[in-house]
Design an enzyme around this catalytic site. Structure first.
Site, PDB file in Angstrom:
ATOM      1  CB  CYS A 142      -0.950  -0.284   0.892  1.00 24.56           C
ATOM      2  SG  CYS A 142      -2.368   0.746   1.382  1.00 24.56           S
ATOM      3  CE  LYS A 163      -9.243   4.917   4.275  1.00 25.96           C
ATOM      4  NZ  LYS A 163      -8.949   4.622   5.874  1.00 25.96           N
ATOM      5  CB  SER A 192      -7.350   0.664   3.798  1.00 27.75           C
ATOM      6  OG  SER A 192      -7.904   1.439   4.543  1.00 27.75           O
ATOM      7  CG  HIS A 235      -3.853  -2.340   3.444  1.00 28.73           C
ATOM      8  ND1 HIS A 235      -2.617  -2.035   3.776  1.00 28.73           N
ATOM      9  CD2 HIS A 235      -4.103  -1.332   3.179  1.00 28.73           C
ATOM     10  CE1 HIS A 235      -2.233  -1.629   4.535  1.00 28.73           C
ATOM     11  NE2 HIS A 235      -3.444  -0.615   3.917  1.00 28.73           N
ATOM     12  CD  GLU A 237      -1.955  -5.579   5.108  1.00 26.33           C
ATOM     13  OE1 GLU A 237      -2.027  -4.824   5.798  1.00 26.33           O
ATOM     14  OE2 GLU A 237      -1.819  -6.181   3.505  1.00 26.33           O
ATOM     15  NE  ARG A 249      -8.894   5.175  12.366  1.00 28.17           N
ATOM     16  CZ  ARG A 249      -8.205   4.671  11.264  1.00 28.17           C
ATOM     17  NH1 ARG A 249      -7.360   3.763  12.076  1.00 28.17           N
ATOM     18  NH2 ARG A 249      -8.208   4.780  10.043  1.00 28.17           N
TER      19      ARG A 249
END
Length: 316
Positions: A142, A163, A192, A235, A237, A249
């Protein structure tokens, strides 16, 4: 792992043309095996969560992997106990004279900053330069992928107005590349990020080739022609609930984020997310470890410099 076959078996030529790794009995009888040495530069705020995500995937292979964790500085972390950092993480000065089979550089929550405004940009550049002589293969994730394109290849990213968050459909750009061995024609991967790379500029660069891309979010997997640098623009992972954690969040922080695409059941953030990328993610890391680390790395890592090796004749 390679398929061991009798010397001069006719099928060997066909399999080799398809970039299927086969090993003759003679070669197998003389092969030495040792653990892979992998270094992880962890730039994510929650170190323990990211460690767990990456180690979970690294463990999903028959290879034995020894892992060292590295931090970018020794400043106190807001999200990880100091005792943990001091016990398990090394500084760059501790390992700069060592060689590694593989290096993983994680993403970082720096998507809206210019690279030159990042407080540790000079150190990141030093580590990337060091990796080109001291690591057989480097996996950039990323933000680190965008940083690698900028520093190593002079390519600039484009900042997005909002985003990019969600799970997107991707397609293989090449059929027989070893990294994509076992991949379906189409597969999902989470993103992301606040920036993207130009597909046209990546395609035009003589030292890079795109292995997989999405019509919605552009290039996903890009590898250098010398097979040393693998760039992953998402991502893989991430666990099933990671994007949900980030979304809630950001809601709590008053950022008004967009709902992650193709992620929550019925697009309802009150419902459980759908994990649809873990199979490809594990296969990606397994193929990277096998074909671009294990099969290429020298047996003796105590040489002054690891030379680049280009063993795969990849088909378009």
């Amino acid at each position: 792992m390679p398929v061991r076959i009798p010397d001069n078996l006719p099928a060997a030529d066909t399999l080799t043309e398809e970039n299927i790794f086969v090993m003759s009995e003679t070669r197998a009888a003389n092969q030495d095996i040792r653990p892979m040495q992998v270094l992880i530069l962890n730039l994510m705020p929650n170190k323990i969560e990211t460690e767990t995500q990456l180690l979970r995937m690294l463990s999903n292979t028959p290879l034995q992997v020894n892992v060292d964790l590295m931090r970018i500085h020794d400043k106190e972390s807001k999200h990880t106990p100091a005792d943990h950092m001091n016990a398990f993480y090394r500084d760059f000065d501790d390992i700069r004279n060592r060689n590694y089979d593989g290096l993983i550089i994680t993403g970082a929550p720096l998507g809206q900053l210019d690279f030159t405004d990042v407080s540790y940009w000079d150190k990141i550049r030093d580590i990337m330069d060091w990796s080109q002589q001291h690591c057989t293969s480097v996996l950039f994730l990323c933000w680190a992928a965008h940083a690698g394109f900028y520093h190593l290849y002079g390519l600039k990213r484009k900042l997005l107005e909002t985003k990019r968050s969600g799970v997107y459909l991707h397609a293989r750009s090449r059929e027989h590349d070893p990294l994509l061995r076992g991949f379906d024609d189409e597969f999902y991967a989470p993103h992301s990020r606040y920036a993207e790379m130009s597909v046209e500029e990546l395609e035009a660069h003589p030292d890079l080739r795109i292995l997989a891309a999405s019509e919605e979010v552009g290039a996903y997997l890009v590898i250098s022609e010398d097979n040393r640098n693998l760039f992953v623009m998402g991502h893989p992972e991430y666990q099933k609930d990671t994007l949900a954690f980030e979304y809630h969040r950001d809601i709590s922080a008053g950022l008004n984020p967009s709902l992650p695409v193709n992620y929550f059941k019925q697009d309802d953030p009150a419902l459980e997310p759908i994990g649809r990328w873990h199979g490809h993610a594990n296969l990606l890391i397994s193929n990277w470890l096998n074909y671009y680390v294990y099969q290429l790395t020298p047996y003796n890592l105590k040489t002054e410099e690891i030379q680049g090796i280009t063993p795969w004749e990849t088909n378009p």
